[in-house]
Motif scaffolding. Structure first.
Motif, PDB file in Angstrom:
ATOM      1  N   ASP A 149       0.863  -1.185   0.000  1.00 51.68           N
ATOM      2  CA  ASP A 149       0.000   0.000   0.000  1.00 51.68           C
ATOM      3  C   ASP A 149       0.897   1.232   0.000  1.00 51.68           C
ATOM      4  O   ASP A 149       1.223   1.783   1.037  1.00 51.68           O
ATOM      5  CB  ASP A 149      -0.912  -0.024   1.232  1.00 51.68           C
ATOM      6  N   ALA A 150       1.344   1.627  -1.211  1.00 51.53           N
ATOM      7  CA  ALA A 150       2.286   2.739  -1.324  1.00 51.53           C
ATOM      8  C   ALA A 150       1.562   3.994  -1.782  1.00 51.53           C
ATOM      9  O   ALA A 150       0.733   3.953  -2.688  1.00 51.53           O
ATOM     10  CB  ALA A 150       3.392   2.391  -2.318  1.00 51.53           C
ATOM     11  N   ALA A 151       1.897   5.120  -1.155  1.00 54.41           N
ATOM     12  CA  ALA A 151       1.446   6.405  -1.676  1.00 54.41           C
ATOM     13  C   ALA A 151       2.194   6.672  -2.980  1.00 54.41           C
ATOM     14  O   ALA A 151       3.259   6.108  -3.217  1.00 54.41           O
ATOM     15  CB  ALA A 151       1.747   7.502  -0.662  1.00 54.41           C
ATOM     16  N   SER A 152       1.645   7.523  -3.830  1.00 56.16           N
ATOM     17  CA  SER A 152       2.284   7.840  -5.101  1.00 56.16           C
ATOM     18  C   SER A 152       2.402   9.354  -5.242  1.00 56.16           C
ATOM     19  O   SER A 152       1.413  10.070  -5.134  1.00 56.16           O
ATOM     20  CB  SER A 152       1.460   7.263  -6.258  1.00 56.16           C
ATOM     21  N   ILE A 153       3.634   9.832  -5.438  1.00 58.52           N
ATOM     22  CA  ILE A 153       3.887  11.270  -5.605  1.00 58.52           C
ATOM     23  C   ILE A 153       4.744  11.464  -6.848  1.00 58.52           C
ATOM     24  O   ILE A 153       5.828  10.880  -6.958  1.00 58.52           O
ATOM     25  CB  ILE A 153       4.624  11.856  -4.379  1.00 58.52           C
ATOM     26  N   LYS A 154       4.267  12.265  -7.798  1.00 62.77           N
ATOM     27  CA  LYS A 154       5.070  12.555  -8.985  1.00 62.77           C
ATOM     28  C   LYS A 154       6.245  13.442  -8.580  1.00 62.77           C
ATOM     29  O   LYS A 154       6.065  14.425  -7.854  1.00 62.77           O
ATOM     30  CB  LYS A 154       4.218  13.254 -10.041  1.00 62.77           C
ATOM     31  N   PRO A 155       7.453  13.114  -9.039  1.00 64.63           N
ATOM     32  CA  PRO A 155       8.635  13.851  -8.565  1.00 64.63           C
ATOM     33  C   PRO A 155       8.865  15.209  -9.230  1.00 64.63           C
ATOM     34  O   PRO A 155       9.711  15.968  -8.778  1.00 64.63           O
ATOM     35  CB  PRO A 155       9.783  12.898  -8.890  1.00 64.63           C
ATOM     36  N   ASN A 156       8.147  15.522 -10.296  1.00 65.22           N
ATOM     37  CA  ASN A 156       8.338  16.806 -10.994  1.00 65.22           C
ATOM     38  C   ASN A 156       9.800  17.046 -11.371  1.00 65.22           C
ATOM     39  O   ASN A 156      10.380  18.079 -11.054  1.00 65.22           O
ATOM     40  CB  ASN A 156       7.803  17.977 -10.156  1.00 65.22           C
ATOM     41  N   VAL A 157      10.373  16.059 -12.025  1.00 68.73           N
ATOM     42  CA  VAL A 157      11.750  16.143 -12.533  1.00 68.73           C
ATOM     43  C   VAL A 157      11.668  16.409 -14.036  1.00 68.73           C
ATOM     44  O   VAL A 157      10.866  15.794 -14.738  1.00 68.73           O
ATOM     45  CB  VAL A 157      12.492  14.813 -12.265  1.00 68.73           C
ATOM     46  N   ASP A 158      12.480  17.329 -14.536  1.00 65.64           N
ATOM     47  CA  ASP A 158      12.541  17.592 -15.972  1.00 65.64           C
ATOM     48  C   ASP A 158      13.434  16.516 -16.607  1.00 65.64           C
ATOM     49  O   ASP A 158      14.646  16.685 -16.738  1.00 65.64           O
ATOM     50  CB  ASP A 158      13.101  18.999 -16.236  1.00 65.64           C
ATOM     51  N   GLU A 159      12.792  15.404 -16.966  1.00 64.95           N
ATOM     52  CA  GLU A 159      13.549  14.255 -17.466  1.00 64.95           C
ATOM     53  C   GLU A 159      14.250  14.562 -18.784  1.00 64.95           C
ATOM     54  O   GLU A 159      15.370  14.109 -19.016  1.00 64.95           O
ATOM     55  CB  GLU A 159      12.633  13.038 -17.628  1.00 64.95           C
ATOM     56  N   ASP A 160      13.596  15.330 -19.661  1.00 69.00           N
ATOM     57  CA  ASP A 160      14.209  15.631 -20.956  1.00 69.00           C
ATOM     58  C   ASP A 160      15.512  16.410 -20.778  1.00 69.00           C
ATOM     59  O   ASP A 160      16.520  16.112 -21.421  1.00 69.00           O
ATOM     60  CB  ASP A 160      13.239  16.424 -21.835  1.00 69.00           C
ATOM     61  N   ALA A 161      15.506  17.404 -19.875  1.00 69.35           N
ATOM     62  CA  ALA A 161      16.719  18.194 -19.624  1.00 69.35           C
ATOM     63  C   ALA A 161      17.800  17.325 -18.991  1.00 69.35           C
ATOM     64  O   ALA A 161      18.985  17.422 -19.350  1.00 69.35           O
ATOM     65  CB  ALA A 161      16.392  19.381 -18.720  1.00 69.35           C
ATOM     66  N   ALA A 162      17.382  16.461 -18.038  1.00 63.45           N
ATOM     67  CA  ALA A 162      18.355  15.588 -17.378  1.00 63.45           C
ATOM     68  C   ALA A 162      18.988  14.627 -18.384  1.00 63.45           C
ATOM     69  O   ALA A 162      20.210  14.431 -18.395  1.00 63.45           O
ATOM     70  CB  ALA A 162      17.685  14.813 -16.243  1.00 63.45           C
ATOM     71  N   LYS A 163      18.159  14.039 -19.248  1.00 68.89           N
ATOM     72  CA  LYS A 163      18.693  13.114 -20.260  1.00 68.89           C
ATOM     73  C   LYS A 163      19.629  13.835 -21.222  1.00 68.89           C
ATOM     74  O   LYS A 163      20.688  13.304 -21.579  1.00 68.89           O
ATOM     75  CB  LYS A 163      17.536  12.487 -21.057  1.00 68.89           C
ATOM     76  N   ALA A 164      19.243  15.025 -21.650  1.00 67.18           N
ATOM     77  CA  ALA A 164      20.095  15.776 -22.583  1.00 67.18           C
ATOM     78  C   ALA A 164      21.466  16.047 -21.958  1.00 67.18           C
ATOM     79  O   ALA A 164      22.500  15.895 -22.628  1.00 67.18           O
ATOM     80  CB  ALA A 164      19.415  17.088 -22.971  1.00 67.18           C
ATOM     81  N   ALA A 165      21.485  16.416 -20.689  1.00 66.51           N
ATOM     82  CA  ALA A 165      22.756  16.690 -20.008  1.00 66.51           C
ATOM     83  C   ALA A 165      23.592  15.413 -19.900  1.00 66.51           C
ATOM     84  O   ALA A 165      24.805  15.427 -20.173  1.00 66.51           O
ATOM     85  CB  ALA A 165      22.500  17.269 -18.617  1.00 66.51           C
ATOM     86  N   MET A 166      22.950  14.300 -19.533  1.00 71.88           N
ATOM     87  CA  MET A 166      23.684  13.039 -19.370  1.00 71.88           C
ATOM     88  C   MET A 166      24.224  12.545 -20.708  1.00 71.88           C
ATOM     89  O   MET A 166      25.349  12.052 -20.798  1.00 71.88           O
ATOM     90  CB  MET A 166      22.790  11.993 -18.713  1.00 71.88           C
ATOM     91  N   ARG A 167      23.402  12.677 -21.752  1.00 71.49           N
ATOM     92  CA  ARG A 167      23.855  12.231 -23.071  1.00 71.49           C
ATOM     93  C   ARG A 167      24.959  13.133 -23.599  1.00 71.49           C
ATOM     94  O   ARG A 167      25.870  12.660 -24.285  1.00 71.49           O
ATOM     95  CB  ARG A 167      22.659  12.168 -24.025  1.00 71.49           C
ATOM     96  N   GLY A 168      24.885  14.416 -23.244  1.00 76.43           N
ATOM     97  CA  GLY A 168      25.946  15.342 -23.620  1.00 76.43           C
ATOM     98  C   GLY A 168      27.283  14.959 -23.001  1.00 76.43           C
ATOM     99  O   GLY A 168      28.348  15.222 -23.566  1.00 76.43           O
ATOM    100  N   GLU A 169      27.228  14.326 -21.829  1.00 80.57           N
ATOM    101  CA  GLU A 169      28.442  13.868 -21.141  1.00 80.57           C
ATOM    102  C   GLU A 169      28.885  12.485 -21.616  1.00 80.57           C
ATOM    103  O   GLU A 169      29.886  11.947 -21.139  1.00 80.57           O
ATOM    104  CB  GLU A 169      28.196  13.815 -19.626  1.00 80.57           C
ATOM    105  N   GLY A 170      28.100  11.872 -22.513  1.00 81.37           N
ATOM    106  CA  GLY A 170      28.443  10.543 -23.014  1.00 81.37           C
ATOM    107  C   GLY A 170      28.142   9.415 -22.039  1.00 81.37           C
ATOM    108  O   GLY A 170      28.737   8.338 -22.127  1.00 81.37           O
ATOM    109  N   MET A 171      27.224   9.653 -21.117  1.00 81.72           N
ATOM    110  CA  MET A 171      26.881   8.642 -20.108  1.00 81.72           C
ATOM    111  C   MET A 171      26.196   7.439 -20.760  1.00 81.72           C
ATOM    112  O   MET A 171      25.399   7.599 -21.682  1.00 81.72           O
ATOM    113  CB  MET A 171      25.956   9.277 -19.057  1.00 81.72           C
ATOM    114  N   SER A 172      26.512   6.236 -20.290  1.00 81.17           N
ATOM    115  CA  SER A 172      25.892   5.027 -20.835  1.00 81.17           C
ATOM    116  C   SER A 172      24.391   5.021 -20.555  1.00 81.17           C
ATOM    117  O   SER A 172      23.908   5.683 -19.632  1.00 81.17           O
ATOM    118  CB  SER A 172      26.525   3.782 -20.205  1.00 81.17           C
TER     119      SER A 172
END
Length: 198
Positions: free
Chosen positions: A24-47
């Motif tokens: 019985d878990a509560a659910s809270i959306k984290p409000n993270v900008d996933e697109d910006a985070a992915k773009a930054a990680m891919r820019g760094e060449g992260m796997s």
């Protein structure tokens, strides 16, 4: 008293998997900008694998910083030849995903992180491998028409629990991880923490 459990996600499938296992878990959306985070990680060449783990941790930490108890963050990325696939933007993009996956084996980098008081306390990575049979354009068109908008909520443009089962010749890895939550190791961890009876 056992710690409460919160899911740092709006994912209906992850919520359903937890509920099905009696969590019985509560659910809270984290409000993270996933697109910006992915773009930054891919820019760094992260796997692709590390990108999934970083996003899972980011989501869990964000919610855990303001929520007591154990907070689960999860992320899943599809990796084909070390290229990350994102959720298709529309049904044409879903068709393109399926054409590219046709006849090949891909990996679902399925990361999960549990945080407490804003700090990661447990991490797990599952890496199911799925082999897609060769798909004709006629099959892809028919499949996309039948499955519809639901395909846009998944990185591979398929749902294994539905029509997506028709796509594969071989699957290596557990069902729960393919659906986006490595449930069995997570339940084991909760038992060690006293959040579930052992």
């Amino acid at each position: 008293m056992s710690p409460g459990i919160t899911l740092a996600s709006g994912s209906a499938s992850r919520r359903a998997l937890l509920a099905g296992a009696g969590i019985d878990a509560a659910s809270i959306k984290p409000n993270v900008d996933e697109d910006a985070a992915k773009a930054a990680m891919r820019g760094e060449g992260m796997s692709v694998r590390d990108q999934a783990m970083q996003l899972a941790e980011l989501k869990a930490m964000k919610v855990s910083a303001r929520t007591p108890g154990l907070v689960i963050g999860g992320d899943q990325m599809l990796s084909l030849d070390n290229e990350a696939f994102d959720k298709p933007a529309d049904l044409d993009a879903a068709r393109d995903h399926l054409r590219r996956l046709s006849g090949k084996t891909h990996t679902l980098e399925t990361a999960i992180v549990v945080c407490e008081n804003g700090t990661p306390v447990w991490r797990h990575m599952a890496r199911p491998r799925l082999t897609v049979r060769p798909l004709s354009d006629a099959f892809i068109d028919s499949y996309v028409e039948q499955a519809g908008e639901a395909l846009l909520s998944t990185v591979g443009a398929y749902q294994l629990e539905g029509l997506g089962a028709q796509l594969f010749t071989k699957i290596e890895g557990d069902y729960f991880s393919i659906l986006g939550l490595p449930l069995l190791p997570l339940l084991d961890y909760f038992r060690t923490r006293g959040a579930l009876e052992s």
